[in-house]
Design a protein around this motif. Structure first.
Motif, short mmCIF file in Angstrom:
data_model
loop_
_atom_site.label_atom_id
_atom_site.label_comp_id
_atom_site.label_asym_id
_atom_site.label_seq_id
_atom_site.Cartn_x
_atom_site.Cartn_y
_atom_site.Cartn_z
N CYS A 13 5.67 1.50 2.58
CA CYS A 13 5.96 1.90 1.37
C CYS A 13 5.94 3.41 0.98
CB CYS A 13 5.10 1.04 0.07
SG CYS A 13 3.40 1.48 0.01
N GLY A 14 4.89 3.85 2.04
CA GLY A 14 4.87 5.29 1.79
C GLY A 14 3.79 5.64 0.90
N GLY A 15 2.95 4.70 0.40
CA GLY A 15 1.89 4.86 -0.32
C GLY A 15 0.63 5.49 0.20
N THR A 16 -0.11 6.25 -0.43
CA THR A 16 -1.42 6.93 -0.04
C THR A 16 -2.45 6.25 -0.29
OG1 THR A 16 -0.32 9.16 -0.01
CG2 THR A 16 -2.61 8.92 0.21
N PHE A 17 -3.48 5.93 0.59
CA PHE A 17 -4.57 5.16 0.41
C PHE A 17 -5.72 5.73 1.35
CE2 PHE A 17 -0.91 2.27 -0.31
CZ PHE A 17 -1.15 1.97 -1.63
N SER A 18 -6.82 5.50 1.00
CA SER A 18 -8.08 5.83 1.59
C SER A 18 -8.46 5.08 2.71
CB SER A 18 -9.35 6.08 0.69
OG SER A 18 -9.74 4.53 0.48
N LYS A 19 -9.28 5.63 3.69
CA LYS A 19 -9.36 4.97 4.93
C LYS A 19 -9.92 3.52 4.74
CE LYS A 19 -12.19 5.26 9.16
NZ LYS A 19 -13.18 6.14 9.84
N GLY A 20 -10.79 3.58 3.65
CA GLY A 20 -11.40 2.23 3.50
C GLY A 20 -10.22 1.11 2.69
N ALA A 21 -9.31 1.57 2.03
CA ALA A 21 -8.61 0.67 1.30
C ALA A 21 -7.42 0.55 2.05
CB ALA A 21 -8.44 1.66 -0.07
N MET A 22 -6.85 1.07 3.08
CA MET A 22 -5.84 0.99 3.94
C MET A 22 -5.46 -0.36 4.20
SD MET A 22 -2.70 2.19 4.64
CE MET A 22 -2.70 3.70 4.39
N ARG A 23 -6.63 -1.27 4.73
CA ARG A 23 -6.33 -2.61 5.07
C ARG A 23 -6.08 -3.51 4.08
NH1 ARG A 23 -10.86 -7.00 7.51
NH2 ARG A 23 -9.38 -8.80 7.64
N ARG A 24 -6.95 -3.29 2.94
CA ARG A 24 -6.58 -4.26 1.84
C ARG A 24 -5.12 -4.06 1.42
NH1 ARG A 24 -11.48 -2.06 0.64
NH2 ARG A 24 -10.93 -0.63 -0.94
N HIS A 25 -4.73 -2.74 1.31
CA HIS A 25 -3.29 -2.45 0.97
C HIS A 25 -2.40 -3.08 1.86
CE1 HIS A 25 0.45 -0.80 -0.33
NE2 HIS A 25 0.51 -0.16 1.01
N LEU A 26 -2.46 -2.99 3.07
CA LEU A 26 -1.30 -3.42 4.27
C LEU A 26 -1.25 -5.12 4.03
CD1 LEU A 26 -2.50 -1.62 7.26
CD2 LEU A 26 -0.01 -1.23 6.01
N ASP A 27 -2.62 -5.79 3.60
CA ASP A 27 -2.66 -7.28 3.37
C ASP A 27 -1.75 -7.59 2.39
OD1 ASP A 27 -4.10 -7.70 5.52
OD2 ASP A 27 -6.04 -7.73 4.44
N SER A 28 -1.36 -6.88 1.39
CA SER A 28 -0.89 -7.18 0.29
C SER A 28 0.42 -6.17 -0.17
CB SER A 28 -1.49 -6.66 -1.06
OG SER A 28 -1.98 -5.67 -1.08
N CYS A 29 1.10 -5.48 0.67
CA CYS A 29 2.21 -4.55 0.53
C CYS A 29 3.34 -5.26 0.44
CB CYS A 29 1.92 -3.42 1.69
SG CYS A 29 3.41 -2.29 1.65
N LYS A 30 3.81 -5.08 -0.60
CA LYS A 30 5.38 -5.91 -0.92
C LYS A 30 6.48 -5.41 0.10
CE LYS A 30 4.29 -6.84 -5.55
NZ LYS A 30 4.64 -6.77 -7.23
N GLU A 31 6.45 -4.24 0.57
CA GLU A 31 7.25 -3.76 1.57
C GLU A 31 7.27 -4.19 2.93
OE1 GLU A 31 9.88 -2.45 0.56
OE2 GLU A 31 9.03 -2.60 -1.54
N ARG A 32 6.04 -4.58 3.28
CA ARG A 32 5.69 -5.39 4.63
C ARG A 32 6.33 -6.51 5.01
NH1 ARG A 32 -0.21 -5.89 7.31
NH2 ARG A 32 0.26 -6.38 9.47
N LYS A 33 7.22 -6.52 5.93
CA LYS A 33 7.83 -7.85 6.17
C LYS A 33 7.09 -8.42 7.62
CE LYS A 33 10.82 -6.92 3.06
NZ LYS A 33 10.64 -7.53 1.73
N HIS A 54 -3.47 1.73 11.72
CA HIS A 54 -3.40 0.27 11.77
C HIS A 54 -2.36 0.18 12.80
CE1 HIS A 54 -6.40 -0.66 8.73
NE2 HIS A 54 -6.39 0.51 8.40
N LEU A 55 -2.52 -0.76 13.56
CA LEU A 55 -1.33 -1.42 14.43
C LEU A 55 -1.15 -2.62 14.15
CD1 LEU A 55 -2.56 0.41 17.76
CD2 LEU A 55 -1.22 1.52 15.80
N ASP A 56 0.17 -3.35 14.74
CA ASP A 56 0.51 -4.72 15.06
C ASP A 56 0.57 -4.74 16.33
OD1 ASP A 56 0.00 -5.97 12.77
OD2 ASP A 56 1.96 -6.28 12.17
N ALA A 57 0.08 -5.64 17.26
CA ALA A 57 0.33 -5.76 18.30
C ALA A 57 0.62 -7.15 18.84
CB ALA A 57 -0.88 -5.24 19.25
N GLY A 58 1.68 -7.54 19.52
CA GLY A 58 2.14 -8.78 19.92
C GLY A 58 1.09 -9.34 21.02
#
Length: 211
Positions: A13-33, A54-58
């Motif tokens: 989504c391009g939103g800016t978040f602190s280091k501590g808040a980024m994981r919580r955001h990624l868990d709920s980001c509406k643009e993340r498929k 933060h990475l996704d790894a298969g």
């Protein structure tokens, strides 16, 4: 050397978040498929202080794939050796002895949610990264590894005039005067041959790394 709180941008989504808040955001980001498919996807946080991602790894990606990704985005300068250490076992990029373990092993076999492990690059001037598997879900990733979010470049201040630093002197690296803006770098006593660019990597100023 004055720096601000580390923040970063979501790759969806391009939103800016602190280091501590980024994981919580990624868990709920509406643009993340969520990538569809069979298999496992591990959400991994890579941490080096002000530098993080933060990475996704298969699950079918290998440690060699992950090593190559980390080298490409943060580390590679002179083809140095590297290694992961996972639950006391070291996985080497270039095994030398018969008893050495290489990186041609899939992630499904060596990591799991909640697990912490480390990556080291260059055993002379070592850059060490802390990795943690924060979650796992079903799915598949084309290419094996996907960048989800990364820190913004830290705001590093010129030690001489207070303007944003763009260059660092390798001879004065551990002193505040080692971080310089373009103008002050041109006037610095150590000379142009000692200068390296300020880059968004924990390997800034180390060995021959220029980004």
């Amino acid at each position: 050397m004055a720096r601000q709180q580390s923040k970063g941008k979501c790759g969806f989504c391009g939103g800016t978040f602190s280091k501590g808040a980024m994981r919580r955001h990624l868990d709920s980001c509406k643009e993340r498929k969520v990538p569809k498919g069979t298999g496992h996807i591990f959400h991994i946080v890579v941490d080096a202080g002000e530098y993080w991602m933060h990475l996704d790894a298969g699950g079918d990606a290998t440690l060699k794939d992950l090593d190559g990704f980390l080298r490409g985005i943060w580390l590679e300068c002179c083809g140095h050796l590297s290694a992961f250490t996972i639950q006391g076992i070291q996985y080497m990029s270039d095994p030398y002895y018969d008893e050495d373990t290489g990186m041609d092993v899939i992630l499904d076999r060596v990591i799991a949610p909640g697990m912490k492990f480390i990556h080291e690059y260059d055993f002379g001037t070592t850059t060490e990264l802390d990795l943690k598997v924060v979650s796992e879900r079903e799915g598949a990733i084309e290419g094996g590894i996907q960048l989800l979010a990364r820190n913004d470049p830290p705001e590093i201040i010129c030690g001489k005039c207070g303007e944003p630093a763009t260059t660092m002197c390798t001879g004065c690296f551990w002193e505040s005067k080692g971080w310089l803006c373009d103008k002050c770098a041109g006037e610095h006593e150590c000379g142009e041959e000692m200068m390296m660019p300020v880059v968004n990597s924990p390997r800034v100023g180390v060995c021959g790394y220029t980004g």
